[in-house]
Design a protein around this motif. Structure first.
Motif, PDB file in Angstrom:
ATOM      1  N   LEU A 404       4.875 -10.081   1.566  1.00  0.00           N
ATOM      2  CA  LEU A 404       3.440  -9.993   1.811  1.00  0.00           C
ATOM      3  C   LEU A 404       3.027  -8.569   2.178  1.00  0.00           C
ATOM      4  CD1 LEU A 404       3.044 -13.158   4.089  1.00  0.00           C
ATOM      5  CD2 LEU A 404       2.814 -13.028   1.599  1.00  0.00           C
ATOM      6  N   ILE A 405       1.803  -8.214   1.825  1.00  0.00           N
ATOM      7  CA  ILE A 405       1.247  -6.904   2.139  1.00  0.00           C
ATOM      8  C   ILE A 405      -0.226  -7.068   2.519  1.00  0.00           C
ATOM      9  CG2 ILE A 405       0.844  -4.540   1.325  1.00  0.00           C
ATOM     10  CD1 ILE A 405       2.903  -5.317  -0.972  1.00  0.00           C
ATOM     11  N   LEU A 406      -0.651  -6.359   3.557  1.00  0.00           N
ATOM     12  CA  LEU A 406      -2.057  -6.229   3.943  1.00  0.00           C
ATOM     13  C   LEU A 406      -2.346  -4.740   4.074  1.00  0.00           C
ATOM     14  CD1 LEU A 406      -1.892  -8.897   6.737  1.00  0.00           C
ATOM     15  CD2 LEU A 406      -3.511  -9.089   4.839  1.00  0.00           C
ATOM     16  N   ASN A 407      -3.401  -4.258   3.438  1.00  0.00           N
ATOM     17  CA  ASN A 407      -3.741  -2.854   3.597  1.00  0.00           C
ATOM     18  C   ASN A 407      -5.236  -2.623   3.425  1.00  0.00           C
ATOM     19  OD1 ASN A 407      -3.165  -3.351   0.694  1.00  0.00           O
ATOM     20  ND2 ASN A 407      -3.611  -1.178   0.445  1.00  0.00           N
ATOM     21  N   ASN A 408      -5.713  -1.568   4.073  1.00  0.00           N
ATOM     22  CA  ASN A 408      -7.124  -1.191   4.024  1.00  0.00           C
ATOM     23  C   ASN A 408      -7.219   0.157   3.315  1.00  0.00           C
ATOM     24  OD1 ASN A 408      -9.856  -1.021   4.441  1.00  0.00           O
ATOM     25  ND2 ASN A 408      -9.733  -0.589   6.632  1.00  0.00           N
ATOM     26  N   ALA A 409      -7.110   0.126   2.004  1.00  0.00           N
ATOM     27  CA  ALA A 409      -7.082   1.355   1.219  1.00  0.00           C
ATOM     28  C   ALA A 409      -8.485   1.937   1.082  1.00  0.00           C
ATOM     29  CB  ALA A 409      -6.485   1.082  -0.160  1.00  0.00           C
ATOM     30  N   VAL A 410      -8.532   3.228   0.777  1.00  0.00           N
ATOM     31  CA  VAL A 410      -9.789   3.924   0.511  1.00  0.00           C
ATOM     32  C   VAL A 410      -9.668   4.587  -0.857  1.00  0.00           C
ATOM     33  CG1 VAL A 410     -11.377   5.734   1.273  1.00  0.00           C
ATOM     34  CG2 VAL A 410     -10.115   4.390   2.970  1.00  0.00           C
ATOM     35  N   TYR A 411     -10.717   4.429  -1.660  1.00  0.00           N
ATOM     36  CA  TYR A 411     -10.737   5.140  -2.943  1.00  0.00           C
ATOM     37  C   TYR A 411     -12.179   5.406  -3.331  1.00  0.00           C
ATOM     38  CZ  TYR A 411     -11.903   0.960  -5.825  1.00  0.00           C
ATOM     39  OH  TYR A 411     -12.493  -0.132  -6.395  1.00  0.00           O
TER      40      TYR A 411
END
Length: 432
Positions: A404-411
């Motif tokens: 599992l992965i949780l992330n708050n990416a910005v692009y």
């Protein structure tokens, strides 16, 4: 290539970068309803819903329904309109009549709009108010079924505070689908068991997945009720160094990942994206954010995956590139299951494999608190948002274990807002 498709690739930093360029364009919606109750909050909103109910909770055909809400405000707040909004399974508006202008204070107020009837079907309902010509939708979100089609779901918890979004109860957004392709790493650790660990289940984690049918047993859960990340279940950052600032997952991202952006408090995991420049491996990033994963600690083949997440907002859209997903050890051969990723303001789902990356985006505003789930079975993945089926993928479904992965990416290719706190109330996994 469909003209509305988006290109995106998740990459690894293990000596060479692998990029996937996939054309996607599938949008799907479904039916079904359940209760999605919000516990933590966006602290900026002063209005709190103490309780919300409809009577009767399972109205028969043609029955008159009455809604009652008890609300207060943490500071004196004059609102242009206060209402109890209702949405049909297809998004049609059935708000209770009798919206009123009022001033809310710390003294609890009981609000009961005009009663009304509903066509047979499934509905969600919530309190909404208008300030400065902007509507705010509040948790909790309840559901009921009118007619004799199925029993109604009834809410049980009472939220202590409420997140907001800025969608209007009288006009729903109609986003265009912006599906994407993602490429993933080949991490250095490779767990061999289908479920590497089965942690002791915290209180409340044994509940069935929201809206997903079947008989289930809990195999993994984190309720994030502690004061720091549970290192027996999660690793901070992308792969490389648990205490370092690491590069992003994808070359299109503008944020590096650092342990300083990960915290646990108030019953939630916090992954905070900030305009905090960082230099990693000689490359400069304008932002720093948070990511956690279970690689080497828990992975699964098939099952129901669910997380209740607060997605940062930019206006009435999801901000940045927050995501809840699962990944195999060898991308793309082992597959990638995107339960939810914010793309161009929408909440979207995909499944990536050597045969492609089909998926779609659910209509509506999914900023604020929502529950995102997926039922991964042999040959199919079915996606549920707030307990409602929003799509299904039946091509290219792999069978290798995933973590599992949780992330708050910005692009840059969508609404951007920082600082932005992606909060996670819980993550739960069930299997048959």
């Amino acid at each position: 290539m469909p003209k509305h498709s988006k290109h995106r690739a998740r990459s690894t930093f293990t000596g060479r970068r692998r990029l996937a360029v996939l054309a996607l364009a599938v949008a799907a919606t479904g039916s079904g309803a359940a209760v999605a109750w919000a516990l933590p909050t966006a602290p900026a909103d002063p209005v709190v819903v103490d309780s919300l109910s409809v009577t009767p909770s399972a109205p028969g055909s043609g029955a008159t329904v009455t809604a009652t809400a008890k609300v207060h405000a943490t500071k004196r707040t004059a609102v242009q309109a206060l209402t109890i909004a209702v949405r049909g399974a297809d998004g049609t508006h059935y708000d209770f009549r009798g919206a009123i202008p009022t001033t809310l204070s710390s003294k609890q107020r009981t609000f009961t709009p005009e009663s009304r009837t509903f066509p047979d079907g499934k509905y969600t309902y919530f309190v909404a108010y208008e300030v400065n010509n902007t509507w705010h939708d509040l948790a909790p979100i309840g559901t009921f079924t009118a007619g004799a089609t199925s029993p109604a779901s009834s809410p049980t918890p009472t939220p202590t505070s409420t997140p907001t979004s800025t969608s209007s109860p009288t006009a729903s957004p109609t986003p265009s689908a912006s599906p994407s392709a993602t490429a993933s790493p080949t991490p250095s650790t490779s767990p061999s068991a289908t479920v590497t660990t089965t942690p002791t289940q915290p209180s409340g984690s044994g509940a069935a997945p929201l809206g997903i049918p079947g008989t289930w047993r809990s195999v993994f859960a984190d309720e994030f009720n502690g004061s720091s990340l549970d290192s027996s279940k999660w690793n901070p950052n992308w792969f490389g160094c648990a205490t370092c600032t690491t590069p992003p997952v994808n070359s299109a991202e503008s944020a590096a990942y650092a342990p300083s952006q990960i915290s646990e408090s108030g019953g939630s995991l916090h992954l905070k994206a900030e305009q905090k420049p960082a230099t990693v491996n000689g490359k400069n990033y304008a932002y720093t954010s948070g990511l956690v994963n279970t690689n080497g600690k828990a992975q699964f083949t098939y099952g129901a995956f669910e997380a209740r997440i607060y997605l940062p907002a930019s206006g009435s859209q999801v901000a940045n590139w927050p995501a809840f997903w699962a990944d195999g050890q060898n991308w793309p051969a082992d597959g990638e299951l995107d339960v939810m990723e914010g793309l161009s303001g929408d909440a979207c789902y995909h499944f990536h494999s050597p045969s492609g990356g089909p998926g779609g985006c659910a209509p509506g505003n999914y900023s604020g608190w929502h529950t995102f789930g997926a039922d991964w079975a042999p040959g199919s993945v079915t996606y549920y948002y707030d307990g409602v089926k929003v799509g299904q993928i039946t091509s290219g479904i792999t069978s290798s274990p995933m973590y599992l992965i949780l992330n708050n990416a910005v692009y840059a290719s969508g609404p951007t807002a920082t600082p932005a706190d992606m909060q996670v109330d819980y993550v739960r996994v069930w299997q048959h």
